[in-house]
Design a protein around this motif. Structure first.
Motif: not given
Length: 166
Positions: A67-90
């Motif tokens: 569970r702790k590992t999945m929580l950390n992985l989810a946070s990593n995915h969320r940051r990565r996806l946020g960066r990708a969305r911001r890059a597409r917008t730019r």
């Protein structure tokens, strides 16, 4: 090292243990993971990381580790996806690569919470776990779990109150 989980006392193998834990882990992954990441992928990635160090029976609390590992992985995915969305917008792309379906408002409000807050609300309110249990699963203190739960519930109430007012 003597395992605390009854499942780990030699009566079941790793496959049986994982089969017992899988349904709850998948539900947890669906709650904490971003919509763009399949819950099965999150569970698989967490198990893969656990297996890198050796057999699963070396963990005192395998479910807590995963569970702790999945929580950390989810946070990593969320940051990565946020960066990708911001890059597409730019770069001028305003459409998401994944078309997301419409959800009832209370579900979208829960999904707006950060992964750790979603995990705490899920474990406390849906699974009915105590603050001490949630703290053990997420590597926090029980007081930090209670504080985070209060803040998450307060935010949900505020978001739902705004919807009712409009």
């Amino acid at each position: 090292m003597k395992p605390q989980n009854a499942e780990l006392d030699g009566r079941t193998g790793e496959g049986d243990l994982f089969a017992q834990l899988y349904p709850a882990l998948r539900r947890f992954a669906a709650v904490v993971g971003p919509l763009e990441v399949e819950p099965d992928d999150l569970v698989q990635e967490a198990v893969e990381r656990a297996l890198r160090g050796g057999p699963l029976d070396r963990f005192d609390r395998l479910d807590a580790y995963l569970r702790k590992t999945m929580l950390n992985l989810a946070s990593n995915h969320r940051r990565r996806l946020g960066r990708a969305r911001r890059a597409r917008t730019r770069l001028g792309g305003h459409q998401d690569l994944v078309t997301q379906g419409e959800y009832p408002s209370n579900v979208s409000d829960i999904l707006a919470l950060p992964p750790r807050a979603r995990a705490i609300v899920y474990l406390c309110d849906i699974e009915g776990r105590s603050s001490a249990e949630v703290a053990a699963h997420l590597g926090m203190t029980p007081a930090a779990v209670r504080t985070a739960a209060v803040r998450a519930r307060r935010r949900l109430r505020a978001d739902l109150g705004e919807e009712e007012a409009s």
